[in-house]
Write a protein that holds these residues in place. Structure first.
Motif, PDB file in Angstrom:
ATOM      1  N   TYR A 105     -41.067  18.419 -49.876  1.00  0.00           N
ATOM      2  CA  TYR A 105     -41.162  19.395 -48.800  1.00  0.00           C
ATOM      3  C   TYR A 105     -41.383  20.759 -49.443  1.00  0.00           C
ATOM      4  CZ  TYR A 105     -38.732  15.508 -46.596  1.00  0.00           C
ATOM      5  OH  TYR A 105     -38.373  14.276 -46.179  1.00  0.00           O
ATOM      6  N   HIS A 106     -42.665  21.154 -49.584  1.00  0.00           N
ATOM      7  CA  HIS A 106     -42.950  22.408 -50.269  1.00  0.00           C
ATOM      8  C   HIS A 106     -43.657  23.390 -49.345  1.00  0.00           C
ATOM      9  CE1 HIS A 106     -45.566  19.006 -51.593  1.00  0.00           C
ATOM     10  NE2 HIS A 106     -46.401  19.682 -50.868  1.00  0.00           N
ATOM     11  N   HIS A 107     -43.572  24.637 -49.696  1.00  0.00           N
ATOM     12  CA  HIS A 107     -44.227  25.701 -48.935  1.00  0.00           C
ATOM     13  C   HIS A 107     -44.729  26.743 -49.926  1.00  0.00           C
ATOM     14  CE1 HIS A 107     -45.114  28.090 -45.377  1.00  0.00           C
ATOM     15  NE2 HIS A 107     -44.672  29.142 -46.048  1.00  0.00           N
ATOM     16  N   ARG A 108     -45.892  27.315 -49.623  1.00  0.00           N
ATOM     17  CA  ARG A 108     -46.478  28.320 -50.500  1.00  0.00           C
ATOM     18  C   ARG A 108     -46.306  29.706 -49.891  1.00  0.00           C
ATOM     19  NH1 ARG A 108     -50.496  26.917 -54.285  1.00  0.00           N
ATOM     20  NH2 ARG A 108     -50.591  24.679 -54.664  1.00  0.00           N
ATOM     21  N   PHE A 109     -46.101  30.699 -50.756  1.00  0.00           N
ATOM     22  CA  PHE A 109     -45.978  32.081 -50.321  1.00  0.00           C
ATOM     23  C   PHE A 109     -47.062  32.910 -51.006  1.00  0.00           C
ATOM     24  CE2 PHE A 109     -41.776  30.213 -49.972  1.00  0.00           C
ATOM     25  CZ  PHE A 109     -41.366  30.631 -48.706  1.00  0.00           C
ATOM     26  N   ASP A 110     -47.590  33.876 -50.298  1.00  0.00           N
ATOM     27  CA  ASP A 110     -48.609  34.771 -50.847  1.00  0.00           C
ATOM     28  C   ASP A 110     -48.220  36.189 -50.482  1.00  0.00           C
ATOM     29  OD1 ASP A 110     -50.780  36.144 -51.715  1.00  0.00           O
ATOM     30  OD2 ASP A 110     -52.253  35.119 -50.463  1.00  0.00           O
ATOM     31  N   TRP A 111     -47.717  36.927 -51.471  1.00  0.00           N
ATOM     32  CA  TRP A 111     -47.289  38.305 -51.222  1.00  0.00           C
ATOM     33  C   TRP A 111     -48.334  39.320 -51.671  1.00  0.00           C
ATOM     34  CZ3 TRP A 111     -42.981  35.189 -53.129  1.00  0.00           C
ATOM     35  CH2 TRP A 111     -42.049  34.900 -52.131  1.00  0.00           C
ATOM     36  N   SER A 112     -49.545  38.874 -52.019  1.00  0.00           N
ATOM     37  CA  SER A 112     -50.587  39.816 -52.410  1.00  0.00           C
ATOM     38  C   SER A 112     -51.046  40.612 -51.193  1.00  0.00           C
ATOM     39  CB  SER A 112     -51.779  39.088 -53.034  1.00  0.00           C
ATOM     40  OG  SER A 112     -52.365  38.209 -52.099  1.00  0.00           O
ATOM     41  N   GLU A 113     -51.520  41.841 -51.429  1.00  0.00           N
ATOM     42  CA  GLU A 113     -51.884  42.737 -50.339  1.00  0.00           C
ATOM     43  C   GLU A 113     -53.003  42.162 -49.470  1.00  0.00           C
ATOM     44  OE1 GLU A 113     -53.412  46.403 -51.689  1.00  0.00           O
ATOM     45  OE2 GLU A 113     -53.719  47.245 -49.692  1.00  0.00           O
ATOM     46  N   GLY A 114     -54.019  41.617 -50.113  1.00  0.00           N
ATOM     47  CA  GLY A 114     -55.163  41.123 -49.362  1.00  0.00           C
ATOM     48  C   GLY A 114     -55.095  39.650 -49.043  1.00  0.00           C
ATOM     49  N   LYS A 115     -53.935  39.005 -49.312  1.00  0.00           N
ATOM     50  CA  LYS A 115     -53.771  37.564 -49.075  1.00  0.00           C
ATOM     51  C   LYS A 115     -54.882  36.772 -49.763  1.00  0.00           C
ATOM     52  CE  LYS A 115     -50.199  38.285 -46.526  1.00  0.00           C
ATOM     53  NZ  LYS A 115     -48.859  38.003 -47.089  1.00  0.00           N
ATOM     54  N   ILE A 116     -55.176  37.156 -51.019  1.00  0.00           N
ATOM     55  CA  ILE A 116     -56.276  36.521 -51.731  1.00  0.00           C
ATOM     56  C   ILE A 116     -55.906  35.138 -52.230  1.00  0.00           C
ATOM     57  CG2 ILE A 116     -57.284  38.717 -52.446  1.00  0.00           C
ATOM     58  CD1 ILE A 116     -55.966  38.324 -55.153  1.00  0.00           C
ATOM     59  N   HIS A 117     -54.623  34.791 -52.208  1.00  0.00           N
ATOM     60  CA  HIS A 117     -54.224  33.452 -52.628  1.00  0.00           C
ATOM     61  C   HIS A 117     -54.000  32.538 -51.424  1.00  0.00           C
ATOM     62  CE1 HIS A 117     -53.882  35.112 -56.590  1.00  0.00           C
ATOM     63  NE2 HIS A 117     -52.999  36.000 -56.176  1.00  0.00           N
ATOM     64  N   THR A 118     -54.399  33.010 -50.252  1.00  0.00           N
ATOM     65  CA  THR A 118     -54.259  32.222 -49.035  1.00  0.00           C
ATOM     66  C   THR A 118     -55.638  31.813 -48.543  1.00  0.00           C
ATOM     67  OG1 THR A 118     -52.253  33.422 -48.423  1.00  0.00           O
ATOM     68  CG2 THR A 118     -53.400  32.230 -46.669  1.00  0.00           C
ATOM     69  N   LEU A 119     -55.794  30.552 -48.230  1.00  0.00           N
ATOM     70  CA  LEU A 119     -57.072  30.089 -47.717  1.00  0.00           C
ATOM     71  C   LEU A 119     -57.309  30.653 -46.317  1.00  0.00           C
ATOM     72  CD1 LEU A 119     -56.941  26.375 -48.910  1.00  0.00           C
ATOM     73  CD2 LEU A 119     -58.178  28.274 -49.942  1.00  0.00           C
ATOM     74  N   SER A 120     -58.569  30.863 -45.998  1.00  0.00           N
ATOM     75  CA  SER A 120     -58.918  31.488 -44.726  1.00  0.00           C
ATOM     76  C   SER A 120     -58.677  30.530 -43.561  1.00  0.00           C
ATOM     77  CB  SER A 120     -60.391  31.890 -44.752  1.00  0.00           C
ATOM     78  OG  SER A 120     -61.200  30.729 -44.816  1.00  0.00           O
ATOM     79  N   ASP A 121     -58.682  31.094 -42.361  1.00  0.00           N
ATOM     80  CA  ASP A 121     -58.533  30.276 -41.161  1.00  0.00           C
ATOM     81  C   ASP A 121     -59.659  29.254 -41.059  1.00  0.00           C
ATOM     82  OD1 ASP A 121     -56.330  31.743 -40.556  1.00  0.00           O
ATOM     83  OD2 ASP A 121     -57.332  33.037 -39.093  1.00  0.00           O
ATOM     84  N   GLN A 122     -60.865  29.660 -41.438  1.00  0.00           N
ATOM     85  CA  GLN A 122     -61.989  28.731 -41.366  1.00  0.00           C
ATOM     86  C   GLN A 122     -61.745  27.529 -42.272  1.00  0.00           C
ATOM     87  OE1 GLN A 122     -65.547  29.753 -43.433  1.00  0.00           O
ATOM     88  NE2 GLN A 122     -66.879  28.703 -41.983  1.00  0.00           N
ATOM     89  N   THR A 123     -61.296  27.788 -43.509  1.00  0.00           N
ATOM     90  CA  THR A 123     -61.042  26.692 -44.442  1.00  0.00           C
ATOM     91  C   THR A 123     -59.960  25.766 -43.912  1.00  0.00           C
ATOM     92  OG1 THR A 123     -61.727  28.017 -46.334  1.00  0.00           O
ATOM     93  CG2 THR A 123     -60.265  26.157 -46.768  1.00  0.00           C
ATOM     94  N   LYS A 124     -58.893  26.337 -43.374  1.00  0.00           N
ATOM     95  CA  LYS A 124     -57.804  25.504 -42.841  1.00  0.00           C
ATOM     96  C   LYS A 124     -58.312  24.598 -41.728  1.00  0.00           C
ATOM     97  CE  LYS A 124     -54.229  28.877 -44.003  1.00  0.00           C
ATOM     98  NZ  LYS A 124     -53.296  29.885 -43.472  1.00  0.00           N
ATOM     99  N   LYS A 125     -59.131  25.163 -40.835  1.00  0.00           N
ATOM    100  CA  LYS A 125     -59.657  24.354 -39.726  1.00  0.00           C
ATOM    101  C   LYS A 125     -60.537  23.226 -40.250  1.00  0.00           C
ATOM    102  CE  LYS A 125     -59.688  27.888 -36.086  1.00  0.00           C
ATOM    103  NZ  LYS A 125     -60.544  28.686 -35.173  1.00  0.00           N
ATOM    104  N   VAL A 126     -61.386  23.543 -41.229  1.00  0.00           N
ATOM    105  CA  VAL A 126     -62.316  22.531 -41.746  1.00  0.00           C
ATOM    106  C   VAL A 126     -61.555  21.416 -42.460  1.00  0.00           C
ATOM    107  CG1 VAL A 126     -64.158  22.134 -43.417  1.00  0.00           C
ATOM    108  CG2 VAL A 126     -64.249  24.120 -41.919  1.00  0.00           C
ATOM    109  N   VAL A 127     -60.597  21.790 -43.312  1.00  0.00           N
ATOM    110  CA  VAL A 127     -59.869  20.779 -44.092  1.00  0.00           C
ATOM    111  C   VAL A 127     -58.975  19.937 -43.185  1.00  0.00           C
ATOM    112  CG1 VAL A 127     -58.191  20.430 -45.930  1.00  0.00           C
ATOM    113  CG2 VAL A 127     -59.975  22.150 -46.186  1.00  0.00           C
TER     114      VAL A 127
END
Length: 531
Positions: A105-127
């Motif tokens: 049971y894991h969860h990822r966090f992204d505290w970067s200003e531009g959320k550059i380590h977070t996949l975009s909404d488009q990518t999430k929908k496609v995957v």
């Protein structure tokens, strides 16, 4: 206890403790790290040296140890030692349980200003919408796989259907023949093969946009066609003219990345709108359309067609007149915003607000997080007929300047009674007022600016998202509407896996163990001062 055995015992205890800590941390953080040669050397080196020092201390102080074991002090020490051993085992068990839970049971966090380590909404929908397994093969030398792992592991985290295999072509050359991959394609540092079903694409440039576009192309069935009307001064979509700042080569390429076929359409050539047209785009005409061309467009809409109109300020009046009949009022004005504008240029305003209920703009937040840049944009409002919704507004301090003669002659502008006070609507979407056949669903989107989708501005801010979302909505691909990948910032530091592991070992073990050894020496020297 003599001086030397005491020192050896303290150092031995430090070695054993750090060996156990290294082993536990390696298991919890990355199971594969346990098998690396460097980590094994560090763990067993510390453990072996620590045990040897403890044995040496016991041998050198054998008599004292035997006397203590026979005394009451030994029994007390045994009791406390048993408690300490049980506590240690319990702590290790807790760490093991945390590690097990962390892998399940894991969860990822992204505290970067531009959320550059977070996949975009488009990518999430496609995957997340994958109905078949996506097999991704990364062919690259082992020391160059770290960037691919950093990106593709995030994809695999979203869905079990996204499966990644890493292979070094020098160690497994047979894979090239198996998948029909040319060795020349690997000379640039590697290749990523994305396969869904029986189709596959090879990527030589690896970033989120490339991977997601490959998935879209491999999973989206049924080719849709988008036509750009030409012949009235509109920006071209190909060739040298299309590559100019006012051209639409990038817009056309963005649509192709969404797996749409993009073609030019010369309405004046006769034949009307092709039957396979899913969307027709009229982008920035500088000359009037013939009446027959407007008639062809109206007939296309009446048959359930979808039309995107990008109309600049000072565009020919026939567009505003025709759109008024369909239910959209284009203002004969230019929006001026001295507070929310690109680099303070009052006639290059940023979008200040969005309609968060409409699918086209539902994922946009505000001007700071999802800015959209316009240039010399005019107002666009619902007219008395038709059924339209205002989607995008400029800032609250803006207004639509309607004294264009004074603006052109003097370069001066101010809010006058006849001006439209902000926030000014500049984009509308809805159903045009045409004699549509029963069961059809004509759609029309109008933007008071053609520049925002041109080569000059398409990749600025969220312009690309707004343009593609409007096209997706017109086609009916509502599931494709999203915010697309962020652009990374220069604050990022790239590390290979070995570099990261070395830094982690130095910060977690080497330096703390060095401090512990110095502490043992200090304690030992104070307990046994010279002289």
């Amino acid at each position: 206890m003599d001086r030397l055995p005491l020192l050896l015992g303290g150092l031995g205890l430090v070695g054993v403790v750090f060996a156990l800590l290294s082993f536990v941390v390696a298991i919890v953080s990355d199971a594969s790290a346990v098998g690396s040669r460097g980590d094994l050397g560090w763990i067993f080196g510390n453990f072996g040296l620590g045990v040897a020092l403890l044995v040496a201390a016991a041998v050198l102080n054998f008599d004292a140890v035997r006397e203590r074991l026979a005394s009451g002090e030994a029994r007390r020490a045994g009791k406390y030692g048993t408690n300490a051993a049980v506590s240690t085992l319990l702590g290790i068990a807790i760490l093991g349980m945390l590690g097990f839970i962390g892998t399940r049971y894991h969860h990822r966090f992204d505290w970067s200003e531009g959320k550059i380590h977070t996949l975009s909404d488009q990518t999430k929908k496609v995957v997340e919408a994958l109905e078949e397994d996506a097999q991704v093969l990364v062919l690259a030398p082992s020391f160059e796989q770290a960037p691919a792992r950093a990106l593709l592991d995030r994809y695999a985290f979203l869905s079990d259907r996204f499966q990644v295999e890493y292979a070094d072509p020098n160690e497994r050359p047979g894979l090239l023949e198996t998948y029909g991959i040319s060795a020349d394609s690997l000379r640039q540092g590697g290749l990523v093969r994305v396969a869904v079903g029986g189709d596959a694409l090879e990527l030589t440039e690896l970033d989120e946009t490339a991977v997601t576009n490959a998935l879209v192309k491999l999973t989206r069935t049924g080719e849709k066609t988008v036509y750009f009307i030409q012949g009235h001064g509109e920006g071209a979509i190909d060739g040298e003219a299309g590559a100019q700042r006012s051209g639409y080569v990038r817009a056309a390429e963005a649509l192709r990345n969404e797996n749409y076929r993009v073609e030019s359409l010369l309405l004046a050539g006769g034949g009307g709108v092709p039957a396979d047209a899913d969307v027709v785009i009229l982008a920035g005409p500088t000359r009037p359309l013939f009446d027959d061309e407007w008639t062809a467009l109206e007939g296309y809409l009446a048959g359930g067609g979808a039309l995107l109109v990008l109309s600049d300020a000072r565009a020919p009046g026939d567009a505003a007149e025709k759109l008024a009949g369909w239910g959209v009022t284009l203002g004969d004005d230019i929006v001026v915003d001295r507070a929310l504008a690109l680099f303070g240029r009052a006639m290059t305003p940023l979008a200040g607000d969005f309609d968060l209920e409409h699918p086209i703009t539902a994922d946009f937040r505000d001007a700071r997080n999802d800015p959209v840049v316009f240039h010399e944009v005019r107002s666009a409002q619902p007219g008395p007929s038709g059924n339209f919704t205002e989607l995008v507004f400029t800032g609250e301090s803006s207004w639509a300047e309607r004294d264009l003669a004074r603006l052109d002659a003097e370069g001066a502008a101010g809010i006058d009674p006849e001006d439209l006070v902000g926030p000014v609507p500049v984009m509308v979407a809805g159903t045009p007022n045409v004699s549509a056949a029963d069961g059809t669903d004509p759609r029309l989107v109008v933007v008071g600016d053609a520049n925002f989708a041109s080569n000059e501005f398409l990749d600025a801010a969220r312009n690309r998202d707004l343009f593609l979302n409007a096209t997706n909505w017109l086609i009916g691909d509502v599931e494709a509407i999203s915010i697309r990948p962020n652009t990374s910032r220069a604050s990022r530091m790239e590390l290979t896996e070995d570099e990261f592991r070395n830094i982690r070992s130095a910060s977690l073990f080497v330096l703390p163990e060095l401090i512990a050894v110095l502490g043992v020496f200090t304690w030992w020297s104070r307990r046994h001062p010279k002289g």
